[in-house]
Design an enzyme around this catalytic site. Structure first.
Site: not given
Length: 186
Positions: A148, A154-157
């Site tokens: 990412d 961009v909330p890939c977590h």
């Protein structure tokens, strides 16, 4: 990286840089509770918010966009303010526009799906794979999330391996856990 280092790097990669000309891509660093992040903002939006070394991010942005890159606090400050507000729990939804040009098409689709995960929520790799109609693409989805280019915003977590198993994260497992705890998602 100090301001002087950034100036030297900009002069080396953009010999026409004179300091007064606003760069096409604003580049800088910010410190957060999950570590130092390299930021890059284009006319379209935030193209990088990365845990990677600033030289690596600078080189990637230069290769991908081939344009004039340099410091421009006026364009970076809104991102920094939103990150500060997020980490102090005063912001749940980022409003800075995002430019996903650094992500390949498959990864872009995965990342756009993560942007729909609400603050405090999570989903799993298999859930995303099913929604994409690619149930066997778990590794590809994991790779897209790890790469990412606009972490945190961009909330890939918010994508976990499975309930109770967080999975990988570009900023490392401690950063992922901190972000999810901040959002009270774990």
């Amino acid at each position: 990286m100090t301001a002087g280092d950034l100036e030297a790097l900009v002069r080396l990669t953009a010999p026409g840089y004179v300091g007064e000309t606003p760069p096409e891509v604003a580049f800088g660093m910010t410190d957060t509770p999950v570590g130092r992040l390299a930021l890059a903002v284009t006319a379209r939006g935030l193209v990088a918010c990365s845990y990677e070394d600033e030289h690596v991010v600078f080189a990637r942005v230069t290769r991908a966009l081939g344009t004039f890159i340099g410091p421009d606090p006026r364009r970076l400050d809104p991102v920094r303010r939103e990150l500060d507000a997020y980490f102090s729990r005063r912001l749940r939804t980022f409003t800075v526009p995002v430019d996903l040009r650094l992500a390949p098409p498959f990864a872009r689709t995965v990342l756009q799906m993560t942007m729909a995960i609400p603050y405090g929520g999570t989903t799993t790799y298999p859930d995303i794979a099913e929604r994409m109609g690619r149930p066997q693409a778990l590794r590809a989805i994991g790779n897209a999330l790890t790469a990412d280019p606009v972490c945190v915003i961009v909330p890939c977590h918010r994508v976990i391996e499975a309930p109770g198993r967080l999975g990988g994260y570009a900023g490392g497992p401690a950063a992922k856990e901190l972000l999810l705890r901040l959002e009270e998602a774990v």
